[in-house]
Write an enzyme that holds these catalytic residues in place. Structure first.
Site, PDB file in Angstrom:
ATOM      1  N   LYS A 123      66.358  44.188  16.096  1.00 15.89           N
ATOM      2  CA  LYS A 123      66.599  44.574  14.709  1.00 15.89           C
ATOM      3  C   LYS A 123      65.262  44.922  14.061  1.00 15.89           C
ATOM      4  CE  LYS A 123      67.807  42.484  10.233  1.00 15.89           C
ATOM      5  NZ  LYS A 123      68.157  41.206   9.554  1.00 15.89           N
ATOM      6  N   ASP A 159      64.092  44.434   3.446  1.00 10.20           N
ATOM      7  CA  ASP A 159      65.489  44.196   3.095  1.00 10.20           C
ATOM      8  C   ASP A 159      65.611  43.688   1.663  1.00 10.20           C
ATOM      9  OD1 ASP A 159      68.198  43.778   3.101  1.00 10.20           O
ATOM     10  OD2 ASP A 159      68.108  41.913   4.248  1.00 10.20           O
ATOM     11  N   LYS A 192      69.392  40.598  -3.168  1.00 10.17           N
ATOM     12  CA  LYS A 192      68.816  39.269  -3.031  1.00 10.17           C
ATOM     13  C   LYS A 192      68.183  38.836  -4.359  1.00 10.17           C
ATOM     14  CE  LYS A 192      67.408  39.992   1.814  1.00 10.17           C
ATOM     15  NZ  LYS A 192      68.242  38.965   2.461  1.00 10.17           N
ATOM     16  N   ASP A 236      61.655  41.188   8.280  1.00  4.90           N
ATOM     17  CA  ASP A 236      63.018  41.333   8.778  1.00  4.90           C
ATOM     18  C   ASP A 236      63.086  42.219  10.015  1.00  4.90           C
ATOM     19  OD1 ASP A 236      65.605  40.455   8.540  1.00  4.90           O
ATOM     20  OD2 ASP A 236      66.241  42.057   7.186  1.00  4.90           O
ATOM     21  N   ASP A 267      74.056  43.043   2.233  1.00  6.12           N
ATOM     22  CA  ASP A 267      72.943  42.227   2.723  1.00  6.12           C
ATOM     23  C   ASP A 267      73.194  41.747   4.140  1.00  6.12           C
ATOM     24  OD1 ASP A 267      70.450  41.053   2.562  1.00  6.12           O
ATOM     25  OD2 ASP A 267      71.182  39.198   1.655  1.00  6.12           O
ATOM     26  N   GLU A 298      73.229  43.688   6.673  1.00  8.68           N
ATOM     27  CA  GLU A 298      72.937  45.002   7.232  1.00  8.68           C
ATOM     28  C   GLU A 298      72.389  44.949   8.646  1.00  8.68           C
ATOM     29  OE1 GLU A 298      69.105  43.587   7.032  1.00  8.68           O
ATOM     30  OE2 GLU A 298      70.660  43.345   5.515  1.00  8.68           O
ATOM     31  N   ARG A 332      73.315  43.283  11.272  1.00 10.30           N
ATOM     32  CA  ARG A 332      74.372  43.372  12.285  1.00 10.30           C
ATOM     33  C   ARG A 332      74.902  44.800  12.395  1.00 10.30           C
ATOM     34  NH1 ARG A 332      77.694  38.944   8.999  1.00 10.30           N
ATOM     35  NH2 ARG A 332      75.507  38.363   8.695  1.00 10.30           N
TER      36      ARG A 332
END
Length: 505
Positions: free
Chosen positions: A266, A271, A278, A289, A348, A350, A352
């Site tokens: 990933k 993010d 968030k 991230d 959020d 995202e 996956r």
């Protein structure tokens, strides 16, 4: 950095510092008398009186007696020799690396034989010494304009030992390779998001490909649209930065590109959470991230250096997740590369989504088994804390083989269950095949389980490193910040698989 092996007397160590391991009963060391002579025969008295400690990781620094080549000695306690393990030894040398960095000692001799035990041999010491010293002395080059300190790095590390020189050289070299790859992964995670964009991440991949003769494929936005990568494109919709799908292929195994291990990372460079925004405190640190991508890059660096006889494909899905008038939103339905449709309940969640397309692409490119790595959920921290990587799998034997590599590197992994009921909840939607956020309960399981829907029957392991990717304070193997976790374990796993091949030497 230069690494040398020397079979010589301790008093001939002429570099800046001599590093010596002191077990609980140091007088049993083979060349104790020579060491004791450096201090006028008083060293054992100092140990007994507590002036020089043998407690585990205790550090004592002393100038050596005049008339010898040795300038100063750094003693590091080992505790009871029978309790010393390879992982503890790695931490011991990392502690030594921190101390030597603080002293700006760039040229170091290590009395390697003082660290050996009945179960740890000289090559174990060589591997741990170089790896630990480089991990412990790591620093990120920051962007301060007021600092006059020059970057620290070791110029020469000399290992003094009576053991076989070739074996020590080989072990030290592997230790160097592992440490430098982990530190490279650390630097990627520590880099600010305005500097490390998806495009810049692709440039890093280009450098690896050129250095190690990997086959490289980089897909931009247009290519993704042509292929139908609706999941990663949805995450990218709110961004002004181009997304990238980065593919590195290492053909180390059979020539017909079969029996291929897929490593998927990933690579969310920042993010915000998108429209499922968030809170401001939760947004700080989201430059990290892309820790899963960094881990895969680190593993590929090790693979490129050590050249195991195994075919490997690495796939990195990279974009940021921003807010704009074009950004994707809750209630959207998107179509992934696999053709499966997804109802977006949480923007959020995202990571996956980008992994869904990356896993599918890895399978389409020939991966016969898959390991995905991601800073995926806060739920893994709630479940396991910040010192354990969470895992899911659909294949017991595959996972057990991976765990052997995890135990070898000391990177703790704990498996959580993924049940049919969990899968049923992921498949619950009035408008699509899947939903991307069934609820906060079982958060880590649903996050990884979603990725598993795209792995299908392909042997698969999911690693959630949200807790282990970064350290909030200095730790056993390095400073505060990125840890480079899983780079060593992924590469070690590939090396172990290569050794299991029938024609492996």
């Amino acid at each position: 950095m230069k690494t040398t092996i020397a079979n010589k007397e301790i008093e001939q160590a002429a570099l800046d510092v001599l590093v010596v391991g002191l077990p609980e009963h140091p007088e049993n060391l083979e060349r104790w008398d020579s060491l004791n002579d450096l201090f006028g025969g008083r060293l054992l008295d100092w140990v007994k009186e507590g002036d020089v400690s043998t407690d585990l990781k205790a550090v004592t620094k002393l100038p050596a007696a005049s008339g010898t080549a040795v300038k100063r000695v750094l003693f590091i306690g080992l505790g009871p020799a029978k309790k010393l393990t390879d992982q503890i030894l790695l931490e011991v040398f990392a502690k030594a690396g921190k101390e030597l960095k603080g002293r700006k000692a760039e040229n170091v001799s290590i009395w390697a034989d003082s660290f050996t035990t009945d179960t740890l041999e000289a090559d174990d010491t060589a591997f741990a010494a170089i790896q630990g010293m480089l991990l412990g002395s790591y620093q990120f080059d920051d962007y301060k304009t007021t600092s006059n300190e020059k970057d620290f790095c070791f110029a020469e590390i000399e290992l003094i030992s009576t053991a076989d020189e070739d074996e020590l050289k080989a072990a030290a070299e592997v230790g160097r390779v592992h440490a430098e790859a982990v530190n490279s992964a650390r630097t990627l995670v520590n880099t600010p998001p305005n500097i490390l964009t998806a495009v810049k991440m692709a440039e890093h991949a280009e450098q690896l490909a050129e250095r190690y003769d990997f086959e490289l494929e980089v897909l931009g936005k247009e290519e993704m649209e042509e292929l139908g990568m609706g999941a990663i494109l949805a995450v990218n919709k709110g961004s002004v930065e181009e997304p990238r799908l980065i593919v590195l292929k290492y053909a180390g195994g059979n020539e017909d590109w079969t029996d291929v291990v897929g490593l998927v990372g990933k690579g969310i460079t920042y993010d915000t959470g998108g429209y499922s925004l968030k809170p401001k405190d939760g947004m700080v640190g989201m430059k990290g991230d892309m820790g899963g991508a960094a881990a895969v890059f680190g593993a590929m660096q090790i693979i490129g250096e050590l050249r195991p006889k195994k075919n490997v494909i690495a796939v990195i899905a990279s974009t940021d997740n921003m807010v704009s008038g074009d950004a994707f939103k809750p209630d959207d339905v998107i179509t992934s590369l696999s053709g499966k449709t997804i109802e977006v309940l949480n923007t959020d969640a995202e990571g996956r989504l980008v992994l869904a397309d990356a896993v599918t692409y890895a399978k389409q490119s020939g991966a016969d088994c898959l390991i995905d790595v991601a800073t995926l959920t806060g739920g893994v921290i709630v479940a396991l804390g910040k010192d354990k990587t969470g895992a899911l799998t659909n294949d017991e034997a595959f996972f057990e083989s991976f765990m052997e590599a995890s135990l070898e590197t000391g990177e703790f992994v704990w498996r959580l269950p993924l049940t049919e009921n969990d899968k049923k909840r992921l498949r619950t939607s009035d408008v699509a095949d899947l939903n991307n956020s069934p609820g906060r309960d079982g958060h880590m399981i649903f996050g990884g389980g979603f990725v598993g829907e795209f792995a299908g029957d392909t042997p698969w392991i999911h690693l959630d490193i949200a807790g282990t990717s970064e350290a909030g304070a200095p730790h056993n193997l390095g400073p505060k910040g990125a840890t480079g976790v899983m780079s060593r374990t992924l590469a070690t796993f590939i090396e172990r698989l290569a050794e299991e091949e029938p024609d492996a030497e």
